[in-house]
Scaffold this motif. Structure first.
Motif, PDB file in Angstrom:
ATOM      1  N   TYR A   6       0.815  -1.210   0.000  1.00 37.16           N
ATOM      2  CA  TYR A   6       0.000   0.000   0.000  1.00 37.16           C
ATOM      3  C   TYR A   6       0.854   1.267   0.000  1.00 37.16           C
ATOM      4  N   ASP A   7       2.050   1.216   0.562  1.00 34.26           N
ATOM      5  CA  ASP A   7       2.962   2.360   0.666  1.00 34.26           C
ATOM      6  C   ASP A   7       2.353   3.507   1.473  1.00 34.26           C
ATOM      7  N   TYR A   8       1.547   3.167   2.485  1.00 36.99           N
ATOM      8  CA  TYR A   8       1.000   4.182   3.375  1.00 36.99           C
ATOM      9  C   TYR A   8       1.867   4.337   4.622  1.00 36.99           C
ATOM     10  N   PHE A   9       2.734   3.368   4.897  1.00 41.43           N
ATOM     11  CA  PHE A   9       3.605   3.387   6.073  1.00 41.43           C
ATOM     12  C   PHE A   9       5.044   3.174   5.611  1.00 41.43           C
ATOM     13  N   GLN A  10       5.984   3.630   6.444  1.00 42.46           N
ATOM     14  CA  GLN A  10       7.406   3.462   6.164  1.00 42.46           C
ATOM     15  C   GLN A  10       8.088   2.915   7.412  1.00 42.46           C
ATOM     16  N   ASN A  11       8.957   1.942   7.207  1.00 44.19           N
ATOM     17  CA  ASN A  11       9.696   1.354   8.317  1.00 44.19           C
ATOM     18  C   ASN A  11      10.921   2.216   8.607  1.00 44.19           C
ATOM     19  N   VAL A  12      10.950   2.833   9.780  1.00 43.28           N
ATOM     20  CA  VAL A  12      12.012   3.763  10.160  1.00 43.28           C
ATOM     21  C   VAL A  12      12.859   3.128  11.248  1.00 43.28           C
ATOM     22  N   ARG A  13      14.198   3.062  10.974  1.00 43.65           N
ATOM     23  CA  ARG A  13      15.130   2.453  11.925  1.00 43.65           C
ATOM     24  C   ARG A  13      15.931   3.533  12.630  1.00 43.65           C
ATOM     25  N   THR A  14      16.129   3.335  13.923  1.00 42.86           N
ATOM     26  CA  THR A  14      16.939   4.243  14.729  1.00 42.86           C
ATOM     27  C   THR A  14      17.931   3.430  15.540  1.00 42.86           C
ATOM     28  N   THR A  15      18.838   4.133  16.195  1.00 47.10           N
ATOM     29  CA  THR A  15      19.847   3.448  17.010  1.00 47.10           C
ATOM     30  C   THR A  15      19.184   2.670  18.140  1.00 47.10           C
ATOM     31  N   SER A  16      18.157   3.255  18.737  1.00 46.05           N
ATOM     32  CA  SER A  16      17.475   2.581  19.849  1.00 46.05           C
ATOM     33  C   SER A  16      16.565   1.463  19.354  1.00 46.05           C
ATOM     34  N   ASN A  17      16.176   1.497  18.093  1.00 44.79           N
ATOM     35  CA  ASN A  17      15.278   0.480  17.543  1.00 44.79           C
ATOM     36  C   ASN A  17      15.775   0.076  16.159  1.00 44.79           C
ATOM     37  N   PRO A  18      16.799  -0.771  16.101  1.00 47.88           N
ATOM     38  CA  PRO A  18      17.391  -1.135  14.801  1.00 47.88           C
ATOM     39  C   PRO A  18      16.448  -1.946  13.927  1.00 47.88           C
ATOM     40  N   GLU A  19      15.468  -2.626  14.509  1.00 52.55           N
ATOM     41  CA  GLU A  19      14.530  -3.398  13.692  1.00 52.55           C
ATOM     42  C   GLU A  19      13.520  -2.500  12.977  1.00 52.55           C
ATOM     43  N   GLY A  20      13.333  -1.332  13.478  1.00 53.69           N
ATOM     44  CA  GLY A  20      12.475  -0.364  12.808  1.00 53.69           C
ATOM     45  C   GLY A  20      11.065  -0.331  13.357  1.00 53.69           C
ATOM     46  N   THR A  21      10.425   0.777  13.105  1.00 54.55           N
ATOM     47  CA  THR A  21       9.031   1.001  13.512  1.00 54.55           C
ATOM     48  C   THR A  21       8.255   1.508  12.315  1.00 54.55           C
ATOM     49  N   LEU A  22       7.065   0.977  12.110  1.00 52.40           N
ATOM     50  CA  LEU A  22       6.213   1.433  11.025  1.00 52.40           C
ATOM     51  C   LEU A  22       5.583   2.775  11.385  1.00 52.40           C
ATOM     52  N   VAL A  23       5.824   3.780  10.560  1.00 49.61           N
ATOM     53  CA  VAL A  23       5.319   5.137  10.788  1.00 49.61           C
ATOM     54  C   VAL A  23       4.523   5.556   9.564  1.00 49.61           C
ATOM     55  N   SER A  24       3.355   6.134   9.786  1.00 46.15           N
ATOM     56  CA  SER A  24       2.482   6.552   8.695  1.00 46.15           C
ATOM     57  C   SER A  24       3.070   7.729   7.938  1.00 46.15           C
ATOM     58  N   ARG A  25       2.908   7.702   6.619  1.00 50.05           N
ATOM     59  CA  ARG A  25       3.325   8.831   5.794  1.00 50.05           C
ATOM     60  C   ARG A  25       2.345  10.008   5.923  1.00 50.05           C
ATOM     61  N   TYR A  26       1.259   9.789   6.624  1.00 48.38           N
ATOM     62  CA  TYR A  26       0.254  10.847   6.840  1.00 48.38           C
ATOM     63  C   TYR A  26       0.095  11.088   8.336  1.00 48.38           C
ATOM     64  N   ASN A  27       1.213  11.164   9.025  1.00 49.86           N
ATOM     65  CA  ASN A  27       1.220  11.273  10.478  1.00 49.86           C
ATOM     66  C   ASN A  27       1.280  12.732  10.904  1.00 49.86           C
ATOM     67  N   GLY A  28       0.543  13.082  11.953  1.00 52.87           N
ATOM     68  CA  GLY A  28       0.622  14.413  12.521  1.00 52.87           C
ATOM     69  C   GLY A  28      -0.574  15.276  12.202  1.00 52.87           C
ATOM     70  N   ALA A  29      -0.529  16.508  12.775  1.00 49.26           N
ATOM     71  CA  ALA A  29      -1.658  17.433  12.619  1.00 49.26           C
ATOM     72  C   ALA A  29      -1.764  17.981  11.215  1.00 49.26           C
ATOM     73  N   GLY A  30      -0.720  17.815  10.388  1.00 54.37           N
ATOM     74  CA  GLY A  30      -0.761  18.330   9.022  1.00 54.37           C
ATOM     75  C   GLY A  30      -1.719  17.577   8.122  1.00 54.37           C
ATOM     76  N   PHE A  31      -2.250  16.457   8.587  1.00 54.60           N
ATOM     77  CA  PHE A  31      -3.182  15.671   7.785  1.00 54.60           C
ATOM     78  C   PHE A  31      -4.512  15.634   8.547  1.00 54.60           C
ATOM     79  N   VAL A  32      -5.303  16.675   8.292  1.00 52.43           N
ATOM     80  CA  VAL A  32      -6.450  16.979   9.134  1.00 52.43           C
ATOM     81  C   VAL A  32      -7.584  15.965   8.996  1.00 52.43           C
ATOM     82  N   GLN A  33      -7.668  15.275   7.854  1.00 54.54           N
ATOM     83  CA  GLN A  33      -8.772  14.351   7.632  1.00 54.54           C
ATOM     84  C   GLN A  33      -8.473  12.935   8.095  1.00 54.54           C
TER      85      GLN A  33
END
Length: 893
Positions: free
Chosen positions: A584-611
């Motif tokens: 679907y490409d609605y989420f992206q797996n983001v890896r950080t030092t504290s979480n090397p396996e990654g976390t799925l984060v929405s590409r429409y995350n936050g108050a900027g996506f009002v609907q």
């Protein structure tokens, strides 16, 4: 000359100097006398036969009537009317005890007479025309020139009464009087009046006086002026608004709320008000009111204030406030309305004198337009809204410019027109809704776990044009489409089966991209361009109604016929696929030092996506709920309309339980159980209660120095996990609330009081018993006929999370009023916080009706807004500036 007991007749005259006058007199003994005379007004009389008046002449008819007698002097052309005499001359009407009509001089004379038995003056002349109504001791009126002399006249104009010792009335309906009094009190001896030696009355416009002063009863006061103008037209008139004066501790002496009212036209009025303070502070306000009959009405205001505070360290603040209220009259399908309250965050704190605005932290506005139209045979509803919400404490402001909603009415494509649906195919229906929003805010975006490349979006900014670039960048724009499809069918006649399917789609002008090439700092970038996302889900529900009746329960009471228990069980199942999958490409797996396996984060995350946006994770939830109602049927001997002679009483209006189970969740599958209850106690106390039950176990990890560390385990309260050795709580009520409210009025007690009185009447033969009952319950005999009202509410809330300390709040609020008499009323508002052990906002108000005056006293005895106000003023709007005021507000402390 002759006398007759006639009671009615008419005289027909022409308005030229030479008139034909026809006199008709009907005797009470049915004898008719008719004289046909030609009268040259002011000249001699000669006999002539009656002729048709020349074509084009204007004829005016004088109609007369008298109760006692009518006397006619034919030679002198004078008619005398005695006893409840009446004369109508076009728009002019005159009644009096005695009236004389002189057709030679065109004069009508009217007088009152003294009653022989009582000596009272009766039949005072009452004169009515287009200018109004006049009551006098005597008057002389020329019905040709429309001029007259009136002695001791009383007339009502607008809200006021005018009393003149002697008056002259001209052909323009203007009245000139001597020794005039003007008052809005309708008593024969008024409580107050404004007295002037000379006075001019312009009907439907104004009263103009020479030097005048105010009299209280018959005692003069030093209040007055060299001249006076008192308008009383029914139309809007322009005029000066007198300011109030006083002193404030911060801003010094002031002249406040003075200015000018401008009547633009009959539909628009504008008020200009100003405030001036001796320390240099000032303010200006413009209020506009408008009205179009059968179309709309509204008001708007714009206020600006410049406040200067402090002596050595002077602080200057500039505040503004805008209000607009527009209400249309329902007409057709289109409707436009507005309710706007917005401005500077510190305006109410610095300038308003309204306590409710001082206590409020949030203000909302909306401007809306709605219309209904058809596309083919399908109705659509269109709504366009401009919204605003503002928190004056946090200074955060959000605006929707605009918010558009388009909704299509539900369509049944397989249903036969004009016939009821008979099967699931014919019950199949769908609708469509589109919602578009463009939202602006000055709130700083939440940083979350990632950093933004734009360093400007790191803090809250003021909502103004200087920061427009930042505000627009923080804004959000989006469109959401929704298409629900559903049908319904019956199973086994008593079970309703409702399958539904819903499709949702979002359109945005951007989406987010997360750059995690540097694991220590993930950069969030915005990809501008059209972006589309969609989701869908399906569900099915079953619900029915079960009745249980309990009869033969007379042991409770002889009047109880039966009890009925109604249950409404409902079971539903819904499924939603996992839209976080890569396809679907609605989420992206983001890896950080504290979480090397990654976390799925929405590409429409936050108050900027009002609907909103599609949710991640599969969901297969079974929901279940049960609502209960308990009713009791009792005998009612007073109800003659019911053949059974019974009535229903709801013992329990509603008791509901609801929860759900997610089969695809990796843990905590069972959702919290919500419980709600609602009923009425004793017929006038409303009870509402809610609770939430958490079915899982809490484990206490450590508790050192009051610092509680806990975690929740995926273990049901009714299960037992031996691996948990630490202290645990196996299920708990983590939220509960109860609200009791009651409205007490005299009607609430009359029925109970009447029942007790009937019991005493039955026992009246035993006087000793009657006296004893009165002594035991004297409150039953309080006179509840005095109008009064008391509203009380008690609210208690409870919350607890695991081993954390519970939080309990309890508040009692009440307000009410009592009329001690027809002219005295006392009202009060207060409350008590049981936890803080303090009274909440408290106010006491006293009102006294002083006939043509009114007195009001308001007192806030303690707290931040401690103040008092005292007003003594005339009721009539025309003299609303004639008042005595004393105020001390929180500004003055």
């Amino acid at each position: 000359m002759f006398a007759s007991q006639a009671v009615q007749g008419q005289i027909t005259t022409k308005d030229s100097l030479k008139k034909n006058t026809t006199v008709d007199i009907e005797r009470s003994d049915t004898t008719k006398i008719r004289d046909s005379t030609e009268v040259r007004l002011g000249d001699s009389t000669r006999k002539n036969n009656t002729q048709r008046p020349p074509k084009g002449d204007i004829t005016t008819t004088i109609k007369y009537d008298a109760r006692d007698s009518i006397m006619m002097d034919v030679t002198g052309k004078i008619m005398y009317l005695y006893g409840e005499a009446k004369v109508d001359y076009g728009a002019t009407k005159l009644t009096a005890a005695f009236i004389e009509i002189n057709m030679k001089t065109n004069l009508i004379t009217a007088k009152a007479i003294k009653d022989d038995s009582t000596g009272k003056v009766i039949g005072r002349p009452v004169f009515k025309d287009d200018a109004g109504s006049y009551e006098a001791d005597s008057m002389v009126y020329n019905y040709k020139t429309r001029k007259g002399i009136i002695n001791r006249v009383v007339t009502k104009q607008g809200e006021g009464y005018i009393i003149l010792e002697k008056a002259k009335k001209n052909e323009k309906n203007e009245t000139f009087g001597l020794n005039g009094k003007y008052t809005t009190c309708n008593l024969a001896n008024p409580h107050f009046h404004i007295q002037s030696y000379k006075l001019k009355l312009v009907p439907e416009k104004q009263i103009v006086t020479g030097p005048f002063n105010l009299y209280i009863k018959d005692s003069p006061t030093p209040l007055g002026f060299l001249f006076g103008i008192f308008p009383f037209t029914s139309r809007n008139t322009s005029g000066i608004i007198i300011p109030t004066y006083g002193e404030e501790r911060e801003r010094g002496f002031f002249l406040r709320q003075g200015g000018y009212y401008w009547a633009v036209n009959p539909y628009i009025g504008i008020t200009f008000l100003t405030d001036f303070y001796t320390n240099g502070s000032w303010g200006a306000t413009m209020n506009t009111e408008y009205k179009k009959r059968y179309r709309f009405n509204g008001s708007a205001s714009l206020a600006f204030n410049k406040n200067i505070t402090g002596d050595l360290n002077r602080a200057v603040s500039e505040d503004f406030w805008v209000t607009w209220n527009h209400s249309p009259v329902p007409r057709g399908s289109a409707r436009f309305s507005a309710s706007v309250r917005a401005g500077s965050s510190r305006y109410n704190a610095n300038n308003t004198f309204q306590t409710e605005n001082r206590l409020s932290n949030t203000f909302n506005s909306s401007i809306s337009y709605s219309n209904t139209f058809n596309v083919g045979e399908i109705p659509f509803n269109l709504g366009v809204n401009l919204r605003h919400d503002q928190n004056v404490q946090t200074e955060i402001m959000n605006m929707s410019l605009p918010e558009i909603n388009l909704q299509m009415n539900r369509v049944y494509p397989f249903k036969k027109k004009g016939k009821a649906a008979k099967n699931p195919i014919q019950n199949l229906s769908f609708s469509y809704t589109a919602s578009a929003t463009n939202r602006l805010t000055n709130q700083a975006p939440s940083p979350g776990a990632f950093t933004s490349p734009n360093g400007l979006d790191t803090a809250k900014v003021d909502f103004n044009f200087a920061n427009w670039a930042i505000i627009s960048r923080r804004g959000s724009m989006g469109i959401k489409h929704t298409i629900p499809v559903s049908t319904t069918m019956k199973l086994f006649k008593y079970i309703s089966l409702n399958p539904t399917f819903s499709y949702e789609e979002w359109w945005y002008p951007k989406k987010l991209n997360y750059d995690d090439s540097n694991p220590d700092a993930v950069v969030v970038d915005t990809l501008n361009g059209f972006s589309r996302a969609s989701s869908y889900n399906a569900s099915i529900s079953l619900n029915t109604r079960i009745y249980g009746t309990y009869q033969n329960i007379r042991f409770l009471s002889k009047k109880v016929v039966g009890i009925r228990h109604i249950m409404n069980p409902s079971v539903s199942f819904s499924y939603r696929p996992d839209f976080s999958e890569a396809r679907y490409d609605y989420f992206q797996n983001v890896r950080t030092t504290s979480n090397p396996e990654g976390t799925l984060v929405s590409r429409y995350n936050g108050a900027g996506f009002v609907q909103g946006a599609p949710a991640g994770g599969k969901s297969a939830v079974m929901g279940f709920s049960l609502s209960n109602t308990v009713e009791m049927k009792v005998k009612d001997d007073k109800d003659t309309t019911n053949a059974e002679g019974t009535k229903k009483i709801k013992l329990l209006e509603n008791l509901s339980f609801a929860s759900g189970y997610n089969f695809l969740a990796d843990s905590f599958n069972l959702t919290r159980v919500s419980i709600t209850a609602r009923t009425r106690l004793l017929g006038f106390i409303d009870l509402n209660s809610t609770a939430t039950y958490d079915p899982y176990t809490w484990e206490l990890v450590s508790n050192e120095g009051g610092n509680i560390i806990q975690r929740q385990r995926d273990v049901y309260a009714w299960s037992r996990d031996l691996s948990i050795t630490n202290p645990q709580i196996r299920g708990q009520i983590n939220q509960a609330s109860i609200a009791l409210s009651a409205n007490f009025t005299p009607e609430s007690f009359r029925r109970k009081r009447q029942k007790k009185m009937n019991q005493l009447n039955d026992a009246r033969e035993n006087s000793e018993l009657t006296q004893r009952q009165i002594m035991n319950d004297p409150n039953a005999y309080v006179d509840f006929e005095i109008p009064w009202r008391l509203n009380m509410s008690f609210n208690m809330s409870y919350s607890k999370q695991g081993f954390q300390k519970s939080v309990v709040t309890r508040n009692l609020n009440f307000n009410g009023d009592v009329s001690l008499s027809k002219t005295w009323k006392i009202s009060a508002t207060s409350g008590y916080d049981f936890d803080a052990k303090t009274l909440s906002y408290t106010s006491l108000n006293v009102y006294k009706d002083l006939h043509c005056w009114e007195m009001s006293f308001g007192w806030i005895p303690f707290g931040q807004f401690q103040s008092f106000t005292f007003d003594l003023k005339v009721k009539a709007a025309i003299l609303q500036d004639l008042k005595l005021s004393r105020r001390r507000t929180w500004f003055d402390n």
